[in-house]
Write an enzyme that holds these catalytic residues in place. Structure first.
Site, PDB file in Angstrom:
ATOM      1  N   SER A   9      41.866  41.750  30.066  1.00  0.00           N
ATOM      2  CA  SER A   9      40.457  41.399  30.214  1.00  0.00           C
ATOM      3  C   SER A   9      39.498  42.553  29.912  1.00  0.00           C
ATOM      4  CB  SER A   9      40.185  40.860  31.612  1.00  0.00           C
ATOM      5  OG  SER A   9      40.328  41.877  32.548  1.00  0.00           O
ATOM      6  N   LYS A  49      35.302  38.958  40.236  1.00  0.00           N
ATOM      7  CA  LYS A  49      34.657  39.939  39.363  1.00  0.00           C
ATOM      8  C   LYS A  49      33.142  39.841  39.463  1.00  0.00           C
ATOM      9  CE  LYS A  49      38.380  40.190  35.960  1.00  0.00           C
ATOM     10  NZ  LYS A  49      38.817  39.762  34.644  1.00  0.00           N
TER      11      LYS A  49
END
Ligand code: ADP
Length: 774
Positions: free
Chosen positions: A665, A708
């Site tokens: 990611s 996140k």
């Protein structure tokens, strides 16, 4: 100078727990030493036999003389033996012996059986004349009879069997003065009898009962000094203590359960909903063979405490089994009893502790089970958790099956990644994400602060923590997904205030303390906490009435020290080649700075910061994509070439260098960081991003979006670039957080770069093309 000749029949010795020997001898006769021949290495002497000679056994005269004495002795002996419990085989045997043995042998035998001190025993052995022996033993018999009478009296006055033994023990000591080994032995014998009774009256399974009775039979025959004696006894005591048939009654009412869950926990709607569904099914269908619930989330988000609440709603006992670091399967299943120091496993131990067979067991940290040479504890857990098998769970120590089907298991973990697949398969995973700042403030004010106040003996009249202060603690003193550090900080504040309050109460008697109150620091002048009536001579100073100590930012700094986390984000983005990525860790989401620098070299890429293989590949992908698109974006290296690696080395670093990082990611972040480096432009300081990249510049979806986003929000960032296909994940994010942030949904890297730089990141090639046209 008188001794006893004896034949050693058996010598038993052991080195454990300490060296000792037990000698079994049969007495033959008394003797007198005539002459000592040598002393070393063992004494040798010339002796003369003193008793068991013809004239003693057959001499009519002596029997007649002793007739009365021996008759009297016999009567006492019979009286004593009849006071004992005839159902015990040894007692019945003794009764028979009294009739069958020659009378002159009785004093010796009875002295060894009744409670006497060693001194008394030696005296009897020393007494060579039979008459003397009878005379000396009779008082001992009488004493024992009296003692027993006293004992029976005490016994009658007590109802409860168990308490009886405890009550009698002190009496015995008082009546005889010194405690001898015999006494202890008898106590032990009492205990064994008591244990047998308990076994027979306990509700253990047939199989267990059979095993226990067999063991107790062995125990009775075993000399107490044998190491196995203690082992067997411990085993039997555990078997008696286990809740074979004891359970609490479930009082499950879904409405009440909802209230308990809501009262105990703020937010976590999804988790509460699923738990209620689970409980509702349990209510409708009594025996649920469903999956085990497993709460997965960062630390301090209330996984354990929800487990506790579930136990509360059901009215069940709660027991937590910490599995972190367990690497031995016998931790779960126990050791076989052949091992020295063997123990039952944690499951059986837990059942013993709670004392019922239907508790709620919280298997904490199942993701931290480890494997070792001692076997795989996860495999042992499989049996425990499988509803098809766990009705006959066999702990190695118990060696008989115990029914675990009534136990409600709940597991917690930080991540599912390290839970063994077979175990994960049996569990239903419920994600517990971290909290938003707003949720944390509510949790603090509804739950944590009242709890801490109570813990420190403070009242709301003594301390006040406004919401802005809480927010200050959350943003500047903690950086976490859960609320554990927040709870600790609040604890620290309460401790500091407790000192002030206690000092204030102490010092209110001292008049000069009134002067100390200093203007702007509000907690100072309130620390006086003075009760005006208790201050006689300074009452006219008009101290303020009891006012709460207000925790403002000054106080916060005093108590907790300077803020640990500053809003450092903008500071770190003041040069090209830095971008902020978002990472997911088992401890919640985190922001991650990616730094890049270039230098003269031979086109090498250096990666530091403990990166995993996938992340290294992302870095290579990013460079390849940039190199192939350098012309489009007019990106050049130091010497103005579009081949970015020509005579140039690149170094990429992911700070917090000691923490291992992996996953795809970070792709978009690396591209942005490098684009910034080669274009010389700064990345916007309030942008964070996440997403996997492909060689052709597409942005692929990634996991952990909610955590996140929360991390970015905690860090005060404003714009977040996420992959387009992650749009659906945004629904899970609380509205207040969503409102604070701008989300950019990117399908390809062009869109990412456009959003990451102020004024966009235009494709320059087209511009050139136009120019040439003009
Ligand atoms: P975990 O097991 O997830 O690591 P705990 O259950 O030990 O975390 O929670 C830590 C503390 O935070 C507990 O005192 C708990 O009461 C509190 N807590 C966490 N979440 C909430 C919530 N939503 N509402 C109230 N208190 C909470």
């Amino acid at each position: 100078r008188i001794g006893t000749a004896a034949l050693a029949v058996q010598v038993v010795g052991s080195n454990w727990p300490k060296p000792h020997y037990t000698l079994l001898v049969t007495g033959l006769c008394r003797f007198q030493i005539l002459q000592l021949l040598k002393e070393k290495p063992y004494p040798v002497a010339e002796v003369q036999q003193l008793d068991r000679l013809e004239q003693f056994t057959n001499g009519h005269k002596s029997e007649e003389e002793l007739g009365e004495l021996s008759e009297q002795f016999y009567k006492y002996a019979v009286q004593l033996v009849e006071m004992l419990d005839m159902s015990v085989p040894a007692v019945a045997k003794l009764r028979r012996l009294l009739d069958n043995l020659p009378r002159e042998a009785l004093p010796d035998i009875l002295t060894s059986i009744i409670r006497t001190t060693n001194q008394e025993k030696l005296q009897i052995l020393d007494a060579v004349r039979l008459e003397e022996r009878f005379k000396m033993t009779i008082p001992l018999l009488v004493r024992q009879i009296e003692g027993l009478k006293l004992l029976q009296k005490t016994r009658k006055s007590k109802q409860d069997d168990d308490k009886r033994v405890v009550a009698i023990r002190p009496n015995r000591r008082i009546s005889h003065g010194s405690v001898t080994e015999d006494e202890e032995e008898e106590e032990d014998h009492d205990d064994v009898v008591m244990l047998e009774k308990k076994i027979r009256t306990s509700s253990m399974s047939e199989q267990a009962l059979k095993v226990c009775l067999k063991e107790i039979k062995r125990l009775k025959k075993m000399p107490q000094s044998m190491p196995e004696y203690a082992l067997t006894r411990n085993y039997l005591e555990l078997m008696v203590e286990l809740p074979w048939n004891k359970s609490t009654k479930d009082r499950l009412e879904i409405r009440a359960a909802r209230i308990v869950l809501d009262n105990d926990h703020y937010a976590m709607e999804k988790l509460k909903k699923r738990v209620l569904e689970y409980l509702a099914v349990r209510q409708l269908k009594n025996n649920l063979k469903g999956p085990i619930l497993c709460f997965v989330g960062p630390p301090g988000v209330g996984k354990t405490s929800v487990g506790r609440s579930i136990a509360k709603t059901l009215g069940r006992e709660f027991h937590r089994i910490a599995l972190g670091g367990v690497c031995d399967q016998s931790d779960i299943r126990g050791h076989r009893r052949t091992y020295v120091g063997s123990m039952p496993g944690r499951i059986i131990n837990g059942l013993k502790t709670v004392g019922v067979n239907n508790p709620v067991f919280l298997l904490d940290e199942v993701d931290k089970l480890a494997k070792s040479l001692q076997g795989d504890p996860a495999a042992a857990l499989l049996e425990v958790l499988d509803p098809e098998q766990n009705h006959s769970f066999t702990d190695h120590y118990l060696n008989v099956a115990f029914d675990l089907s009534q136990v409600l298991f709940i597991a917690t973990a930080n991540t599912t990644a390290t839970i063994p697949p077979a175990l994960l398969d049996r569990m239903e995973v419920i994600q517990v994400p971290g909290y938003t700042q707003e949720e944390k403030i509510e949790i603090a004010h509804r739950h944590l602060i009242p709890k801490q106040l109570e813990l420190h003996g403070l009242t709301p009249q003594q301390i006040q923590i406004p919401q802005v202060t809480t927010l200050g603690i959350i943003t500047r003193y903690t950086r976490e997904a859960g609320v554990r550090a927040l709870d600790r900080k609040l604890g620290a504040i309460c401790r500091a205030v407790a000192v002030k309050v206690a000092e204030g109460q102490h010092k209110e008697a001292k008049p000069d303390r009134a002067e100390v109150g200093e203007g702007e620091d509000c907690k100072e002048h309130i620390t006086e906490d003075a009760k005006p009536e208790s201050i006689s001579d300074t009452a006219d100073l008009a101290l303020p009435p009891e006012m709460p100590i207000l925790i403002d930012f000054h106080a916060l700094k005093d108590i907790l020290g300077p803020p640990m986390y500053d809003m450092e984000v903008s500071e770190r983005l003041n040069q090209p080649g830095v971008a902020i990525g978002l990472a997911w860790t088992p401890l919640g989401g985190e922001i991650m700075f990616v730094e890049a620098s270039r230098m003269d070299g031979e086109g090498q890429l250096t990666l530091t910061g403990q990166l995993g293989d996938v992340m290294k590949e992302s870095a290579h992908l990013a460079i390849s994509w940039l190199r192939s698109n350098a012309k489009r974006y007019q990106l050049t290296n130091a010497s103005g070439s579009f081949d970015l690696l020509d005579n140039t080395d690149i170094h990429l670093h992911f700070p917090a260098g000691a923490v291992t990082k992996d996953g795809p990611s970070a792709g978009v972040t690396i591209v942005t960081c490098l684009a910034s480096l080669f274009s010389g432009r700064l990345v916007c300081s309030d942008v964070a991003m996440t997403g996997e990249i492909t060689l052709r510049g597409l942005v692929l979806p990634v996991g952990g979006i909610k955590d996140k986003v929360l991390a970015a929000h905690r860090a005060g960032l404003k714009r977040i670039i996420i992959p387009q296909r992650n749009e659906k994940d945004l629904e899970e994010i609380a509205a207040p957080v969503r409102q604070d942030l701008t989300f950019v949904l990117a399908g390809c890297l062009d869109e990412v770069l456009n959003a990451a730089f102020d004024g966009g990141f235009a494709v320059k090639a087209r511009l050139e093309h136009l120019n040439s046209k003009l």
